[in-house]
Design a protein around this motif. Structure first.
Motif, PDB file in Angstrom:
ATOM      1  N   GLY A  80      -1.191   9.406   3.754  1.00  9.21           N
ATOM      2  CA  GLY A  80      -2.206   8.446   3.306  1.00  9.21           C
ATOM      3  C   GLY A  80      -3.179   9.085   2.338  1.00  9.21           C
ATOM      4  N   TYR A  81      -2.608   9.695   1.253  1.00 13.70           N
ATOM      5  CA  TYR A  81      -3.416  10.393   0.237  1.00 13.70           C
ATOM      6  C   TYR A  81      -4.383  11.391   0.886  1.00 13.70           C
ATOM      7  N   GLY A  82      -3.898  12.050   1.940  1.00 11.42           N
ATOM      8  CA  GLY A  82      -4.692  13.094   2.580  1.00 11.42           C
ATOM      9  C   GLY A  82      -5.688  12.579   3.604  1.00 11.42           C
TER      10      GLY A  82
ATOM     11  N   ALA B  19       0.846  -1.186   0.000  1.00  2.89           N
ATOM     12  CA  ALA B  19       0.000   0.000   0.000  1.00  2.89           C
ATOM     13  C   ALA B  19       0.881   1.236   0.000  1.00  2.89           C
ATOM     14  N   VAL B  20       0.579   2.157  -0.903  1.00  8.58           N
ATOM     15  CA  VAL B  20       1.288   3.427  -0.940  1.00  8.58           C
ATOM     16  C   VAL B  20       0.508   4.413  -0.062  1.00  8.58           C
ATOM     17  N   VAL B  21       1.176   4.909   0.973  1.00  9.75           N
ATOM     18  CA  VAL B  21       0.498   5.780   1.943  1.00  9.75           C
ATOM     19  C   VAL B  21       1.225   7.126   2.069  1.00  9.75           C
ATOM     20  N   LYS B  22       1.875   7.535   0.976  1.00  7.27           N
ATOM     21  CA  LYS B  22       2.565   8.831   0.970  1.00  7.27           C
ATOM     22  C   LYS B  22       1.546   9.962   1.136  1.00  7.27           C
ATOM     23  N   ALA B  23       2.082  11.166   1.406  1.00  6.92           N
ATOM     24  CA  ALA B  23       1.234  12.361   1.552  1.00  6.92           C
ATOM     25  C   ALA B  23       0.105  12.120   2.550  1.00  6.92           C
TER      26      ALA B  23
ATOM     27  N   LEU C 128       2.182  -5.643  -5.572  1.00  7.86           N
ATOM     28  CA  LEU C 128       1.485  -4.477  -6.135  1.00  7.86           C
ATOM     29  C   LEU C 128       1.768  -3.256  -5.259  1.00  7.86           C
ATOM     30  N   ARG C 129       1.719  -2.085  -5.886  1.00  9.38           N
ATOM     31  CA  ARG C 129       1.935  -0.832  -5.147  1.00  9.38           C
ATOM     32  C   ARG C 129       0.779   0.131  -5.371  1.00  9.38           C
ATOM     33  N   PRO C 130      -0.428  -0.227  -5.001  1.00  9.63           N
ATOM     34  CA  PRO C 130      -1.556   0.671  -5.226  1.00  9.63           C
ATOM     35  C   PRO C 130      -1.646   1.753  -4.156  1.00  9.63           C
ATOM     36  N   GLY C 131      -2.085   2.925  -4.567  1.00 10.69           N
ATOM     37  CA  GLY C 131      -2.502   3.965  -3.631  1.00 10.69           C
ATOM     38  C   GLY C 131      -3.958   4.293  -3.902  1.00 10.69           C
ATOM     39  N   LEU C 132      -4.185   4.941  -5.028  1.00  9.45           N
ATOM     40  CA  LEU C 132      -5.516   5.502  -5.307  1.00  9.45           C
ATOM     41  C   LEU C 132      -6.650   4.485  -5.231  1.00  9.45           C
ATOM     42  N   ALA C 133      -6.435   3.283  -5.723  1.00 10.47           N
ATOM     43  CA  ALA C 133      -7.527   2.292  -5.708  1.00 10.47           C
ATOM     44  C   ALA C 133      -7.993   2.025  -4.283  1.00 10.47           C
TER      45      ALA C 133
ATOM     46  N   SER D  38      11.341   8.536 -16.732  1.00 10.60           N
ATOM     47  CA  SER D  38      12.328   9.616 -16.640  1.00 10.60           C
ATOM     48  C   SER D  38      12.091  10.506 -15.427  1.00 10.60           C
ATOM     49  N   ARG D  39      11.928   9.859 -14.291  1.00  7.44           N
ATOM     50  CA  ARG D  39      11.643  10.636 -13.090  1.00  7.44           C
ATOM     51  C   ARG D  39      12.574  10.199 -11.972  1.00  7.44           C
ATOM     52  N   LEU D  40      12.382   9.012 -11.435  1.00  8.91           N
ATOM     53  CA  LEU D  40      13.262   8.473 -10.408  1.00  8.91           C
ATOM     54  C   LEU D  40      13.745   7.100 -10.860  1.00  8.91           C
TER      55      LEU D  40
ATOM     56  N   SER E 158       9.785  -0.742 -10.623  1.00  7.90           N
ATOM     57  CA  SER E 158       9.742   0.290 -11.641  1.00  7.90           C
ATOM     58  C   SER E 158       8.333   0.878 -11.601  1.00  7.90           C
ATOM     59  N   HIS E 159       8.122   1.976 -12.320  1.00  7.29           N
ATOM     60  CA  HIS E 159       6.830   2.664 -12.207  1.00  7.29           C
ATOM     61  C   HIS E 159       6.307   2.973 -13.601  1.00  7.29           C
ATOM     62  N   LEU E 160       5.033   2.668 -13.824  1.00  3.77           N
ATOM     63  CA  LEU E 160       4.423   2.847 -15.145  1.00  3.77           C
ATOM     64  C   LEU E 160       3.991   4.298 -15.350  1.00  3.77           C
TER      65      LEU E 160
ATOM     66  N   SER F 213      -8.291  13.012  -9.236  1.00  4.16           N
ATOM     67  CA  SER F 213      -8.741  12.919  -7.850  1.00  4.16           C
ATOM     68  C   SER F 213      -7.560  12.933  -6.878  1.00  4.16           C
ATOM     69  N   TYR F 214      -6.422  12.387  -7.305  1.00  2.00           N
ATOM     70  CA  TYR F 214      -5.223  12.415  -6.459  1.00  2.00           C
ATOM     71  C   TYR F 214      -4.996  13.825  -5.904  1.00  2.00           C
ATOM     72  N   GLU F 215      -5.109  14.800  -6.825  1.00  2.00           N
ATOM     73  CA  GLU F 215      -4.670  16.141  -6.462  1.00  2.00           C
ATOM     74  C   GLU F 215      -5.543  16.730  -5.360  1.00  2.00           C
TER      75      GLU F 215
ATOM     76  N   VAL G 281      10.979   3.773   1.343  1.00  2.00           N
ATOM     77  CA  VAL G 281      10.977   5.227   1.124  1.00  2.00           C
ATOM     78  C   VAL G 281      11.374   5.494  -0.330  1.00  2.00           C
ATOM     79  N   PHE G 282      10.397   5.882  -1.165  1.00  2.00           N
ATOM     80  CA  PHE G 282      10.640   6.064  -2.593  1.00  2.00           C
ATOM     81  C   PHE G 282      11.772   7.046  -2.894  1.00  2.00           C
ATOM     82  N   ASN G 283      11.857   8.126  -2.106  1.00  2.00           N
ATOM     83  CA  ASN G 283      12.779   9.200  -2.469  1.00  2.00           C
ATOM     84  C   ASN G 283      14.232   8.905  -2.123  1.00  2.00           C
TER      85      ASN G 283
ATOM     86  N   SER H 209       3.389  -2.500 -10.602  1.00  2.00           N
ATOM     87  CA  SER H 209       2.100  -1.864 -10.870  1.00  2.00           C
ATOM     88  C   SER H 209       1.550  -1.045  -9.720  1.00  2.00           C
ATOM     89  N   ASN H 210       1.136   0.175 -10.065  1.00  2.00           N
ATOM     90  CA  ASN H 210       0.303   1.001  -9.200  1.00  2.00           C
ATOM     91  C   ASN H 210      -1.150   0.563  -9.403  1.00  2.00           C
ATOM     92  N   SER H 211      -2.104   1.395  -9.014  1.00  2.00           N
ATOM     93  CA  SER H 211      -3.520   0.988  -9.070  1.00  2.00           C
ATOM     94  C   SER H 211      -3.955   0.626 -10.478  1.00  2.00           C
ATOM     95  N   THR H 212      -3.770   1.540 -11.414  1.00  2.00           N
ATOM     96  CA  THR H 212      -4.270   1.260 -12.759  1.00  2.00           C
ATOM     97  C   THR H 212      -3.406   0.214 -13.458  1.00  2.00           C
TER      98      THR H 212
HETATM   99  C1  LIG Z   1       2.349   7.149  -5.896  1.00  2.00           C
HETATM  100  C2  LIG Z   1       3.043   5.939  -6.393  1.00  2.00           C
HETATM  101  C3  LIG Z   1       2.354   4.710  -6.505  1.00  2.00           C
HETATM  102  C4  LIG Z   1       0.867   4.580  -6.277  1.00  2.00           C
HETATM  103  O1  LIG Z   1       0.164   5.058  -7.403  1.00  2.00           O
HETATM  104  P1  LIG Z   1      -1.434   4.981  -7.535  1.00  2.00           P
HETATM  105  O2  LIG Z   1      -1.696   5.444  -8.895  1.00  2.00           O
HETATM  106  O3  LIG Z   1      -1.984   5.892  -6.493  1.00  2.00           O
HETATM  107  O4  LIG Z   1      -1.845   3.577  -7.305  1.00  2.00           O
HETATM  108  C5  LIG Z   1       3.092   3.580  -6.851  1.00  2.00           C
HETATM  109  N1  LIG Z   1       4.429   3.669  -7.113  1.00  2.00           N
HETATM  110  C6  LIG Z   1       5.099   4.847  -7.059  1.00  2.00           C
HETATM  111  C7  LIG Z   1       6.550   4.866  -7.371  1.00  2.00           C
HETATM  112  C8  LIG Z   1       4.426   6.018  -6.715  1.00  2.00           C
HETATM  113  O5  LIG Z   1       5.098   7.180  -6.671  1.00  2.00           O
END
Ligand SMILES: *Cc1c(COP(=O)(O)O)cnc(C)c1O
Length: 366
Positions: free
Chosen positions: A48-50, A42-46, A220-225, A140-142, A169-171, A349-351, A92-94, A204-207
């Motif tokens: 926990g998505y606010g 579970a991605v709980v940055k920011a 899996l690394r979902p946040g928004l879902a 081309s980000r991290l 990796s991140h899509l 909706s993230y924003e 920690v992603f960063n 994979s993130n949510s989508t």
């Molecule tokens: C924010 C983030 C996610 C989660 O993305 P969602 O679209 O909210 O599921 C997964 N991986 C990385 C690297 C992210 O920055």
């Protein structure tokens, strides 16, 4: 019952943000059902998505989550505190700055390595600290870029002395299933995984999860879902809405043709209209741009936002509401309408989830 405003008040008096923790747990279970061969992190940055990391992290742990991701070390510390001793990996992603290593070690927080210099720093300073490695396959980000990736794949022994718990990796385009970059990134990641066997892989993130099993890998690394209920507008969703705002009506008036509403007088009544003024505005995170086609609900009935959203107030058209409406009654925003609201404001909706204001009373449904 009196029909004066004050004695008929039925609503919670302050605007209220309602966060359904039980729905978050069901969304977690739905992801596990969608991807039976993978584990679900579970991605709980920011915060926990606010929605409040202190509440959301334990709810997810209850649902079985043992792997959390955040952006910053400070967020990882909050997640560790919220877990209150329950075991879970926190990544920690960063990445890390050398000055953070003592804390990362002490709280057992795992940095995500984003370049070869960081890899060498970790090898020199804290080779025992578990980590993940992020490969940039098209964002081309991290993450290690293509040249660094090739350098590492040519000499995989460089990570032998490290405790690498995940590769990731991140899509970039997973919200567009037809985008060719999805498959390109998947193939690049597959190749990296074959060169570094035995390390759990996460793409994979949510989508991304909805792109099918080839995209699931090990984690899996979902946040928004988990938090919004709908990963993409217009798609049938296996997820439930989590967040709603209930804001009380302060006043009701009937407009005459030609009367205008709000700053800039941008909306003009074409016929007599009943308008309710609601106690929530952009200071609460209801974006000013929601004025372009956003709406709330009274019961099931949609009540369109009229004119501009003000700092503390929103006017809605209640003509279509058949039941009696009184000051104090709540108007509900977001809920199942969250993606339509994002569309109306030309955002995602993230924003606005991460900007939901601090003025709300927060109610957590358990
Ligand atoms: C924010 C983030 C996610 C989660 O993305 P969602 O679209 O909210 O599921 C997964 N991986 C990385 C690297 C992210 O920055």
């Amino acid at each position: 019952m009196s029909d004066t405003g004050t004695s008929s008040r039925r609503a919670h008096p302050a605007p209220r943000l309602i966060i359904d923790l039980a729905a978050i747990k069901r969304n977690y279970a739905a992801l596990q059902t969608l991807a039976p061969t993978a584990s679900v992190g579970a991605v709980v940055k920011a915060n926990g998505y606010g929605l409040g990391a202190a509440q959301v992290v334990p709810a997810l742990a209850d649902a079985g989550c043992r792997c959390f991701y955040v952006a910053h070390t400070s967020e990882a510390r909050e997640a560790r505190e919220a877990l209150a001793g329950r075991p879970a990996d926190i990544f920690v992603f960063n990445g890390f700055w050398p000055s953070e290593l003592a804390e990362l070690r002490q709280l057992s927080l795992f940095p995500v390595i984003n370049d070869l210099q960081q890899l060498e720093d970790l090898r020199a300073l804290a080779p025992d600290l578990p980590c993940a490695i992020h490969f940039d396959t098209g964002m081309s980000r991290l993450g290690l870029d293509a040249a660094e990736t090739e350098a590492l794949l040519a000499d995989p022994a460089r990570i032998d002395a490290l405790d690498v718990r995940q590769i990731m990796s991140h899509l970039a385009c997973s919200d567009d299933p037809d985008h060719p970059l999805n498959e390109q990134q998947r193939q690049r990641f597959e190749r990296i995984r074959h060169a570094l066997p035995g390390i759990p892989a996460s793409l994979s993130n949510s989508t991304g999860t909805l792109l099918g099993q080839a995209y699931h890998f090990d984690m899996l690394r979902p946040g928004l879902a988990l938090f919004s209920g709908m990963p993409a507008p217009g798609q049938a969703s296996p997820f439930e809405p989590v967040v709603a705002i209930d804001a009380p009506i302060l006043q009701i008036r009937t407009l005459q043709p030609g009367d205008t509403v709000g700053y800039g007088a941008c909306w003009t009544a074409d016929r007599p209209r009943r308008v309710a003024t609601v106690a929530a505005g952009y200071a609460d995170g209801l974006l000013r741009a929601f004025g372009n086609g956003g709406y709330g609900r009274i019961g099931e009935t949609q009540v369109p936002i009229l004119g501009r959203v003000s700092m503390d107030l929103i006017c809605v058209d209640i003509d279509a509401v058949e039941e009696p409406v009184r000051p104090g009654d709540p108007v509900r925003f977001l809920g199942p309408d969250i993606e339509n609201m994002a569309d109306s404001a030309a955002t995602i909706s993230y924003e606005f989830l991460v900007r939901l204001g601090i003025r709300f009373d927060r109610s957590y449904l358990r």
